[in-house]
Design a protein around this motif. Structure first.
Motif, PDB file in Angstrom:
ATOM      1  N   LEU A 125     -11.238   9.799  -5.585  1.00 52.49           N
ATOM      2  CA  LEU A 125     -11.545   9.039  -4.374  1.00 52.49           C
ATOM      3  C   LEU A 125     -11.244   9.859  -3.124  1.00 52.49           C
ATOM      4  O   LEU A 125     -12.014   9.846  -2.156  1.00 52.49           O
ATOM      5  N   VAL A 126     -10.145  10.586  -3.128  1.00 49.97           N
ATOM      6  CA  VAL A 126      -9.767  11.372  -1.954  1.00 49.97           C
ATOM      7  C   VAL A 126     -10.804  12.454  -1.676  1.00 49.97           C
ATOM      8  O   VAL A 126     -11.175  12.700  -0.521  1.00 49.97           O
ATOM      9  N   VAL A 127     -11.302  13.098  -2.725  1.00 52.27           N
ATOM     10  CA  VAL A 127     -12.326  14.133  -2.560  1.00 52.27           C
ATOM     11  C   VAL A 127     -13.584  13.530  -1.959  1.00 52.27           C
ATOM     12  O   VAL A 127     -14.192  14.093  -1.034  1.00 52.27           O
ATOM     13  N   ARG A 128     -13.988  12.361  -2.447  1.00 49.76           N
ATOM     14  CA  ARG A 128     -15.197  11.720  -1.925  1.00 49.76           C
ATOM     15  C   ARG A 128     -15.031  11.317  -0.465  1.00 49.76           C
ATOM     16  O   ARG A 128     -15.960  11.425   0.338  1.00 49.76           O
ATOM     17  N   LEU A 129     -13.836  10.855  -0.094  1.00 51.85           N
ATOM     18  CA  LEU A 129     -13.610  10.441   1.294  1.00 51.85           C
ATOM     19  C   LEU A 129     -13.579  11.640   2.235  1.00 51.85           C
ATOM     20  O   LEU A 129     -14.069  11.558   3.363  1.00 51.85           O
ATOM     21  N   PRO A 237      -8.773   3.722   5.352  1.00 54.42           N
ATOM     22  CA  PRO A 237      -8.398   3.739   6.779  1.00 54.42           C
ATOM     23  C   PRO A 237      -7.553   4.947   7.151  1.00 54.42           C
ATOM     24  O   PRO A 237      -7.644   5.443   8.282  1.00 54.42           O
ATOM     25  N   ASP A 238      -6.731   5.427   6.219  1.00 54.77           N
ATOM     26  CA  ASP A 238      -5.868   6.561   6.517  1.00 54.77           C
ATOM     27  C   ASP A 238      -6.675   7.837   6.724  1.00 54.77           C
ATOM     28  O   ASP A 238      -6.382   8.640   7.613  1.00 54.77           O
ATOM     29  N   ILE A 239      -7.731   8.034   5.911  1.00 51.68           N
ATOM     30  CA  ILE A 239      -8.524   9.265   5.983  1.00 51.68           C
ATOM     31  C   ILE A 239      -9.636   9.167   7.011  1.00 51.68           C
ATOM     32  O   ILE A 239      -9.843  10.080   7.818  1.00 51.68           O
ATOM     33  N   LEU A 240     -10.368   8.049   7.024  1.00 52.95           N
ATOM     34  CA  LEU A 240     -11.517   7.915   7.920  1.00 52.95           C
ATOM     35  C   LEU A 240     -11.186   7.210   9.233  1.00 52.95           C
ATOM     36  O   LEU A 240     -11.947   7.306  10.185  1.00 52.95           O
ATOM     37  N   GLY A 241     -10.073   6.482   9.257  1.00 52.47           N
ATOM     38  CA  GLY A 241      -9.698   5.776  10.483  1.00 52.47           C
ATOM     39  C   GLY A 241      -8.610   6.470  11.271  1.00 52.47           C
ATOM     40  O   GLY A 241      -8.423   6.190  12.450  1.00 52.47           O
ATOM     41  N   GLY A 242      -7.871   7.371  10.597  1.00 53.02           N
ATOM     42  CA  GLY A 242      -6.786   8.059  11.275  1.00 53.02           C
ATOM     43  C   GLY A 242      -5.738   7.082  11.766  1.00 53.02           C
ATOM     44  O   GLY A 242      -5.426   6.084  11.116  1.00 53.02           O
ATOM     45  N   ALA A 243      -5.198   7.352  12.934  1.00 50.84           N
ATOM     46  CA  ALA A 243      -4.190   6.465  13.522  1.00 50.84           C
ATOM     47  C   ALA A 243      -4.811   5.379  14.387  1.00 50.84           C
ATOM     48  O   ALA A 243      -4.101   4.526  14.917  1.00 50.84           O
ATOM     49  N   LYS A 244      -6.140   5.384  14.511  1.00 49.13           N
ATOM     50  CA  LYS A 244      -6.807   4.441  15.408  1.00 49.13           C
ATOM     51  C   LYS A 244      -7.133   3.113  14.734  1.00 49.13           C
ATOM     52  O   LYS A 244      -7.293   2.105  15.413  1.00 49.13           O
ATOM     53  N   VAL A 245      -7.304   3.120  13.415  1.00 43.85           N
ATOM     54  CA  VAL A 245      -7.669   1.903  12.679  1.00 43.85           C
ATOM     55  C   VAL A 245      -6.579   1.634  11.653  1.00 43.85           C
ATOM     56  O   VAL A 245      -6.572   2.208  10.565  1.00 43.85           O
ATOM     57  N   LEU A 246      -5.646   0.776  12.018  1.00 51.56           N
ATOM     58  CA  LEU A 246      -4.517   0.456  11.151  1.00 51.56           C
ATOM     59  C   LEU A 246      -4.782  -0.863  10.452  1.00 51.56           C
ATOM     60  O   LEU A 246      -5.038  -1.876  11.100  1.00 51.56           O
ATOM     61  N   MET A 247      -4.730  -0.845   9.118  1.00 52.96           N
ATOM     62  CA  MET A 247      -4.896  -2.059   8.328  1.00 52.96           C
ATOM     63  C   MET A 247      -3.576  -2.408   7.663  1.00 52.96           C
ATOM     64  O   MET A 247      -2.613  -1.617   7.686  1.00 52.96           O
ATOM     65  N   ILE A 248      -3.541  -3.568   7.043  1.00 47.77           N
ATOM     66  CA  ILE A 248      -2.281  -4.065   6.496  1.00 47.77           C
ATOM     67  C   ILE A 248      -1.749  -3.149   5.395  1.00 47.77           C
ATOM     68  O   ILE A 248      -0.539  -2.967   5.248  1.00 47.77           O
ATOM     69  N   GLY A 249      -2.660  -2.517   4.629  1.00 50.65           N
ATOM     70  CA  GLY A 249      -2.216  -1.584   3.598  1.00 50.65           C
ATOM     71  C   GLY A 249      -1.509  -0.379   4.185  1.00 50.65           C
ATOM     72  O   GLY A 249      -0.509   0.099   3.636  1.00 50.65           O
ATOM     73  N   ASN A 250      -2.022   0.138   5.315  1.00 50.33           N
ATOM     74  CA  ASN A 250      -1.361   1.254   5.991  1.00 50.33           C
ATOM     75  C   ASN A 250       0.010   0.848   6.517  1.00 50.33           C
ATOM     76  O   ASN A 250       0.956   1.642   6.485  1.00 50.33           O
ATOM     77  N   LEU A 251       0.115  -0.397   7.006  1.00 53.39           N
ATOM     78  CA  LEU A 251       1.394  -0.882   7.520  1.00 53.39           C
ATOM     79  C   LEU A 251       2.428  -0.968   6.410  1.00 53.39           C
ATOM     80  O   LEU A 251       3.591  -0.582   6.597  1.00 53.39           O
ATOM     81  N   VAL A 252       2.033  -1.445   5.241  1.00 50.97           N
ATOM     82  CA  VAL A 252       2.952  -1.504   4.097  1.00 50.97           C
ATOM     83  C   VAL A 252       3.392  -0.098   3.707  1.00 50.97           C
ATOM     84  O   VAL A 252       4.583   0.155   3.444  1.00 50.97           O
ATOM     85  N   GLU A 253       2.441   0.827   3.665  1.00 46.80           N
ATOM     86  CA  GLU A 253       2.774   2.218   3.327  1.00 46.80           C
ATOM     87  C   GLU A 253       3.785   2.782   4.317  1.00 46.80           C
ATOM     88  O   GLU A 253       4.750   3.449   3.923  1.00 46.80           O
ATOM     89  N   GLN A 254       3.596   2.531   5.598  1.00 48.40           N
ATOM     90  CA  GLN A 254       4.506   3.053   6.612  1.00 48.40           C
ATOM     91  C   GLN A 254       5.908   2.473   6.460  1.00 48.40           C
ATOM     92  O   GLN A 254       6.910   3.184   6.616  1.00 48.40           O
ATOM     93  N   GLN A 255       5.984   1.166   6.155  1.00 50.93           N
ATOM     94  CA  GLN A 255       7.297   0.536   6.041  1.00 50.93           C
ATOM     95  C   GLN A 255       8.086   1.076   4.849  1.00 50.93           C
ATOM     96  O   GLN A 255       9.306   1.234   4.926  1.00 50.93           O
TER      97      GLN A 255
END
Length: 295
Positions: A125-129, A237-255
């Motif tokens: 998945l990471v390669v495709r993104l 969101p982490d790869i294609l959205g960067g820091a501009k598009v934060l979703m709940i999954g990214n928030l859980v990862e950060q915490q």
């Protein structure tokens, strides 16, 4: 009534599955729920004290001394729901006509197309993104092609936007929408379609009154299969959205990884699971209602 031998045989058959689910699913789920009610440690980890303010920080009943309510978390939740629902709509619009077209092909061509749709799963998945990053960036293939055709005069800023995230999520989730719809269309009783035509129904009427109602279970199944992973997705969101598009999954990862606030990350995860659980219950209720209507 079942004999003791039957019960023993059933216990032997179900024992390994029950043990596996207990260790690998129920166990971690219980730990997550437990941690969500514990106090965060000063330097990470948890303190074994009851602490319900993790949920108050999200929902608005924070104590105001150690935890403050921040509407940003509600905004992230709402953004995640909006993007997930939009992704469901995008994949449905793409996959339903495609499934209708594939169902009209010869059997060997149907198998080939279904295989091609599932083929991306064989690549990371990471390669495709990251391939999409190369396509969508200002100097990427998309902008170069549009500028070469004279359609635009300067590069379009697509990467690290919600548009890029939606493109990536739709690309990843297309098979999850296509396969249930295709399976539902394959089960259609074509005699009903012929009967509709014989009774004077035009193609649009036949689709709206016969095809669409009979394929609603496939649409509902595809919507659930797309919505749930989209809601908790953090890789796209982490790869294609960067820091501009934060979703709940990214928030859980950060915490869990950056902030080291495990209880708050666990509370966010429990909120996601509750939302998904409610949606699944609604889906099962609607499915049972449709089954009762048919019978």
């Amino acid at each position: 009534m079942a004999s003791s031998n039957d019960r023993r045989r059933l216990a032997i058959l179900l024992g390994p599955v029950t043990l596996f689910l207990g260790i690998c699913f129920i166990g971690p789920l219980g730990v997550m729920i437990l941690f969500s009610f514990l106090e965060p440690g000063l330097y990470g980890g948890v303190e074994w004290n009851f602490y319900h303010w993790n949920y108050g920080r999200i929902l608005g009943w924070a104590d105001g001394e150690w935890e403050d309510f921040d509407p940003v978390y509600v905004e992230i939740f709402l953004r995640s729901f909006r993007l997930a629902l939009t992704n469901v709509a995008i994949t449905l619009v793409i996959c339903y006509p495609a499934a209708l077209w594939v169902s009209g092909l010869r059997s060997k061509w149907q198998s080939l197309v279904v295989f091609l749709i599932a083929l991306p799963f064989f690549v990371s998945l990471v390669v495709r993104l990251f391939a999409w990053v190369l396509i969508l960036r200002p100097s990427g293939f998309l902008n170069a092609s549009l500028m070469g055709l004279g359609l635009i005069s300067e590069p379009i800023d697509i990467i690290f936007t919600e548009t890029a995230v939606l493109i990536g999520m739709a690309y990843v989730m297309l098979p999850f929408m296509f396969l249930p719809i295709y399976a539902s269309i394959e089960k259609l009783d074509h005699s009903l379609l012929e009967a509709s035509s014989d009774l004077g129904g035009n193609p649009l009427q036949t689709f709206l009154r016969v095809t669409l109602p009979m394929t609603l279970p496939g649409i509902a199944a595809g919507a659930v299969l797309v919505f749930i992973p989209s809601l908790g997705n953090f890789v796209v969101p982490d790869i294609l959205g960067g820091a501009k598009v934060l979703m709940i999954g990214n928030l859980v990862e950060q915490q869990f990884l950056s902030a080291r606030n495990w209880p708050f990350g666990a509370a966010l995860s429990v909120m996601i699971m509750l939302a998904m659980f409610v949606l699944i219950l609604i889906y099962l209720w609607r499915l049972s209602r449709m089954e009762q209507a048919r019978s």
